[in-house]
Each structure stands twice: as structure tokens, then as C-alpha cells.
Design a protein around this motif. Structure first.
Motif, PDB file in Angstrom:
ATOM      1  N   PHE A 119     -70.667 -33.136  -3.457  1.00 24.41           N
ATOM      2  CA  PHE A 119     -69.721 -34.196  -3.865  1.00 24.41           C
ATOM      3  C   PHE A 119     -68.823 -35.024  -4.870  1.00 24.41           C
ATOM      4  O   PHE A 119     -68.392 -33.784  -5.527  1.00 24.41           O
ATOM      5  CB  PHE A 119     -71.038 -34.931  -5.885  1.00 24.41           C
ATOM      6  N   PHE A 135     -80.905 -24.362  -2.926  1.00 20.38           N
ATOM      7  CA  PHE A 135     -80.622 -25.488  -3.360  1.00 20.38           C
ATOM      8  C   PHE A 135     -81.075 -26.401  -4.136  1.00 20.38           C
ATOM      9  O   PHE A 135     -81.966 -26.399  -3.817  1.00 20.38           O
ATOM     10  CB  PHE A 135     -79.937 -25.957  -1.726  1.00 20.38           C
ATOM     11  N   ASP A 136     -80.436 -26.605  -5.115  1.00 24.18           N
ATOM     12  CA  ASP A 136     -81.620 -28.041  -5.967  1.00 24.18           C
ATOM     13  C   ASP A 136     -82.245 -28.789  -5.524  1.00 24.18           C
ATOM     14  O   ASP A 136     -81.475 -29.315  -4.459  1.00 24.18           O
ATOM     15  CB  ASP A 136     -79.862 -28.372  -6.987  1.00 24.18           C
ATOM     16  N   GLY A 181     -74.730 -23.247   0.050  1.00 28.79           N
ATOM     17  CA  GLY A 181     -75.052 -24.947  -0.351  1.00 28.79           C
ATOM     18  C   GLY A 181     -75.385 -25.046   0.793  1.00 28.79           C
ATOM     19  O   GLY A 181     -77.141 -25.337   1.040  1.00 28.79           O
ATOM     20  N   GLU A 206     -82.746 -31.569  -6.287  1.00 30.88           N
ATOM     21  CA  GLU A 206     -82.600 -33.366  -6.714  1.00 30.88           C
ATOM     22  C   GLU A 206     -80.736 -33.696  -6.117  1.00 30.88           C
ATOM     23  O   GLU A 206     -80.781 -34.382  -5.539  1.00 30.88           O
ATOM     24  CB  GLU A 206     -82.483 -33.117  -8.130  1.00 30.88           C
ATOM     25  N   SER A 207     -80.439 -32.630  -5.764  1.00 37.94           N
ATOM     26  CA  SER A 207     -79.296 -32.746  -5.273  1.00 37.94           C
ATOM     27  C   SER A 207     -79.720 -33.078  -2.988  1.00 37.94           C
ATOM     28  O   SER A 207     -79.107 -34.060  -2.552  1.00 37.94           O
ATOM     29  CB  SER A 207     -78.051 -31.729  -4.645  1.00 37.94           C
ATOM     30  N   LEU A 208     -80.602 -32.227  -2.857  1.00 35.45           N
ATOM     31  CA  LEU A 208     -80.523 -32.930  -1.748  1.00 35.45           C
ATOM     32  C   LEU A 208     -80.872 -34.121  -0.977  1.00 35.45           C
ATOM     33  O   LEU A 208     -80.887 -34.776  -0.379  1.00 35.45           O
ATOM     34  CB  LEU A 208     -81.483 -31.597  -1.532  1.00 35.45           C
ATOM     35  N   CYS A 209     -81.712 -34.409  -2.212  1.00 39.24           N
ATOM     36  CA  CYS A 209     -82.662 -35.380  -2.304  1.00 39.24           C
ATOM     37  C   CYS A 209     -81.566 -37.253  -2.518  1.00 39.24           C
ATOM     38  O   CYS A 209     -81.446 -38.066  -1.792  1.00 39.24           O
ATOM     39  CB  CYS A 209     -83.745 -36.064  -3.408  1.00 39.24           C
ATOM     40  N   ASP A 210     -80.614 -36.736  -3.187  1.00 35.76           N
ATOM     41  CA  ASP A 210     -79.560 -37.827  -3.427  1.00 35.76           C
ATOM     42  C   ASP A 210     -78.307 -37.319  -1.740  1.00 35.76           C
ATOM     43  O   ASP A 210     -77.611 -38.526  -1.462  1.00 35.76           O
ATOM     44  CB  ASP A 210     -78.386 -37.132  -4.467  1.00 35.76           C
ATOM     45  N   ILE A 211     -77.849 -36.513  -1.351  1.00 38.69           N
ATOM     46  CA  ILE A 211     -77.740 -36.569  -0.298  1.00 38.69           C
ATOM     47  C   ILE A 211     -78.522 -37.010   1.148  1.00 38.69           C
ATOM     48  O   ILE A 211     -78.041 -37.969   1.593  1.00 38.69           O
ATOM     49  CB  ILE A 211     -77.913 -35.217   0.387  1.00 38.69           C
ATOM     50  N   ASP A 256     -70.545 -38.364  -0.279  1.00 35.45           N
ATOM     51  CA  ASP A 256     -70.502 -36.681  -0.097  1.00 35.45           C
ATOM     52  C   ASP A 256     -71.211 -36.419   0.568  1.00 35.45           C
ATOM     53  O   ASP A 256     -70.642 -37.131   1.863  1.00 35.45           O
ATOM     54  CB  ASP A 256     -72.141 -36.342  -1.071  1.00 35.45           C
TER      55      ASP A 256
END
Length: 333
Positions: free
Chosen positions: A62, A100-101, A138, A103-108, A67
Motif C-alpha cells: 500500500f 497474510f491479513d 506478503g 482485510e488487506s487482501l479484501c482492500d486490494i 496499492d
């Protein structure tokens, strides 16, 4: 040839080109070399199609202005645009590190979908692999894309006095990555220029007949891309330093850090090689759209045939601009 792969083999400069020629072109066989183009163009009567692929390993995942997800879709769209194509369909494959998180995957994934909705491009297939912790840093993304080539775009040979256009200010992506990665204590509102450029094709429309080549200056920046083009065309390039668009923020940050912004990646700019005498006409067409408001004619081809890039400096001298040989910032896209 090096006995081991080095980071410089992935920076888009001299060593990347050596790797492509000495390994991939050599062993893939005839037909594997695609000149300097970012996409392969082929015919399926009555249409011409363009096909491209790319992998994204940016760090951090990010950054200001985007991102890795946004970058992957914009990068694929822009590579198709260099072939004069309107992008249609994209594949997206993920290599994800265990732990890997989510929530971060969903944001990506969300940012990828947003670019697709903005441009009308569809992600239609893909793949997911999960590897053990410590084996992927990651997340890595691989994409492929296909699009329909405009009937107005047919690249042709560069000649002396052909004009060189950049569609906007340079080095903003590379500078944004640098600031975020190293957490430099510099107050700035600057963000990456990461954006899709597919609107170039309908915007230029019939003026595409004057465009001889399009390239996006990603890895290795403007300097390295122009060296590739110069070597391919077998004519020198003369740049005018005073006409290269660069924001004061980018200039100041890079001067402070001792980095030449000519070698930093852009992810929302295009280099256009325009038939001599038609540069101003193309600029007028570009400036009808706000994101191309800073487009400039920055140089021209000369009759000299060394395949060299040099710049007329603002103080009246000349400076040779070589291709990138030593890595500036790794893992930038």
C-alpha cells in the motif's frame, strides 16, 4: 553473463535487457522476441488484438495513491494501450503468503474492482496459490490482458525530427514508493501517478495515425525507456531539460536524496513518438482532458545514428542520459 541472478536483472535497465536476450529469447526460439513493445499484436480477422502479461511485486503493498491491486490493473491496461488497444479482459493470479491479513487482501481486491468499473475492463479468470510463511513477502500478483487494436494505430519507422511527447509530470510513482518504504520524515501531499490510460485511444482517435510508438516509462523511468527507443530507432534523441514536466515537490525531494528523477518509475504517463510536424496537434488533443494538462513535447530525434540520448540543460550545456545500469529503488512495481 552473470553466474547468478541479481536484483538489477529486474529493474528494467541494461541488465534486464541482457537477461531477456541471453536467456529467454535464446531458449524460447524464433518468434519470442517482441522488439520493445509491451504487448503482442496479432490478427483474428477482421480485428487486430493485443495481448500482454505482467507481474507485480511492489513493496510496500500500500502506498500513497494506490496499492498493488490498483497497480496491477492499471499496469496491464497501460501496456495494452501502448499497442493502441482498448482493453477488454484481464486475468489475475495471486501468490499469497501464509498469514497474510484478510482485510488487506479484501482492500486490494476492492481497488482492482474499482479500476475495472472505471474503465469497463473485466477480470474474467485467475488463479490463487498460498505458500508457506516466509516464501512470498506478503503477496505477488500476475496479470494478463487482451484488447482490440484501433484501426487508426499502425506503428511505423522513426525518422529524424520526429517529436517526443510525455503526457504528464514524471517520477511521482517512484518518489511516492520511496517516501512510504523508507518512512522519510518529509511533509508532502504528493501521491503516486498510478492510473489507467485507456482513454488515450479514443481521445487521440484519428490522430493515432501520427503516432509512431507508445511506451509507458515504468521501471527505469523516462531515461531508460528513451534509451530503449533510441537504440531501436537507431537515431539519437535530443531532450530539452526545460520542457520536461516535473513538480517542484518531486524535484526537491529527489535533489535532497541525491536521486535523478529521470530514472524513477511513472505508472500513469505515456511517451509518444509523433511524426515530425504533428506534435503540437497531438498536444492540443491531449490537453482537452485534465489528466493530460501537463503534456509536453520534450525532445526530438536527430540524424545521428549512435542510438544515444542526451539533454540540452537549462544552463546551456549537454548531458548524456544513459540507460539505467545500477538499481535506484528495487521492487517498485
Amino acid at each position: 553473463m552473470f553466474s547468478k541472478i541479481k536484483l538489477t536483472h529486474g529493474d528494467g535497465g541494461i541488465h534486464t535487457n541482457e537477461l531477456i536476450q541471453d536467456v529467454f529469447v535464446k531458449y524460447y526460439g524464433e518468434g519470442s522476441s517482441n522488439s520493445i513493445n509491451d504487448a503482442f499484436v496479432f490478427s483474428v480477422n477482421p480485428q487486430k488484438l493485443a495481448y500482454t502479461t505482467d507481474s507485480f511485486v511492489v513493496r510496500p503493498l500500500f502506498f500513497k495513491g494506490g496499492d498493488i491491486g490498483k497497480l496491477s490493473i492499471c499496469g496491464t491496461i497501460n501496456d495494452l494501450t501502448t499497442a493502441g488497444a482498448t482493453p477488454l479482459y484481464i486475468s489475475a493470479s495471486f501468490i499469497i503468503e501464509e498469514g497474510f491479513d484478510m482485510e488487506s487482501l479484501c482492500d486490494i481486491a476492492k481497488s482492482m474492482g474499482e479500476v475495472c468499473r472505471q474503465t469497463g475492463v473485466k477480470i474474467v479468470t485467475g488463479d490463487t496459490k498460498v505458500v508457506e510463511k516466509g516464501n512470498a513477502d506478503g503477496l505477488f500478483i500476475n496479470t494478463s490482458g487482451i484488447g482490440i487494436v484501433s484501426p487508426h494505430y499502425s506503428p511505423f519507422r522513426v525518422e529524424p525530427d520526429d517529436e517526443i511527447i510525455i503526457t504528464g509530470t514524471i517520477a511521482e510513482h517512484g518518489t511516492a514508493i520511496l517516501l512510504d518504504r523508507y518512512e522519510l520524515n518529509i511533509e508532502t501531499d504528493m501521491v503516486s501517478d498510478c492510473r489507467p490510460l485507456n482513454n488515450l485511444i479514443p481521445l487521440l482517435n484519428e490522430d493515432l495515425i501520427y503516432i509512431k510508438l507508445m511506451k509507458d516509462p515504468t521501471r527505469g523511468g523516462l531515461a531508460t525507456i528513451l534509451n530503449e527507443i533510441s537504440n531501436h530507432a537507431e537515431f539519437n534523441i535530443e531532450l530539452d531539460e526545460s520542457r520536461i514536466p516535473i513538480t517542484q515537490q518531486v524535484r526537491a525531494i529527489n535533489e535532497m536524496l541525491g536521486i535523478d528523477p529521470l530514472y524513477l518509475a511513472c505508472e500513469g504517463r505515456m511517451v509518444l513518438i509523433v511524426k515530425k510536424g504533428f506534435g503540437d496537434q497531438v498536444i492540443q488533443r491531449l490537453k482537452q482532458t485534465p489528466i493530460y494538462a501537463d503534456a509536453q513535447i520534450i525532445g526530438r530525434f536527430t540524424s545521428n545514428t549512435q542510438g544515444m540520448v542526451y539533454m540540452q540543460t537549462e544552463i546551456g550545456g549537454k548531458r548524456i542520459i544513459p540507460a539505467l545500469e545500477h538499481q535506484t529503488i528495487p521492487r517498485i512495481c
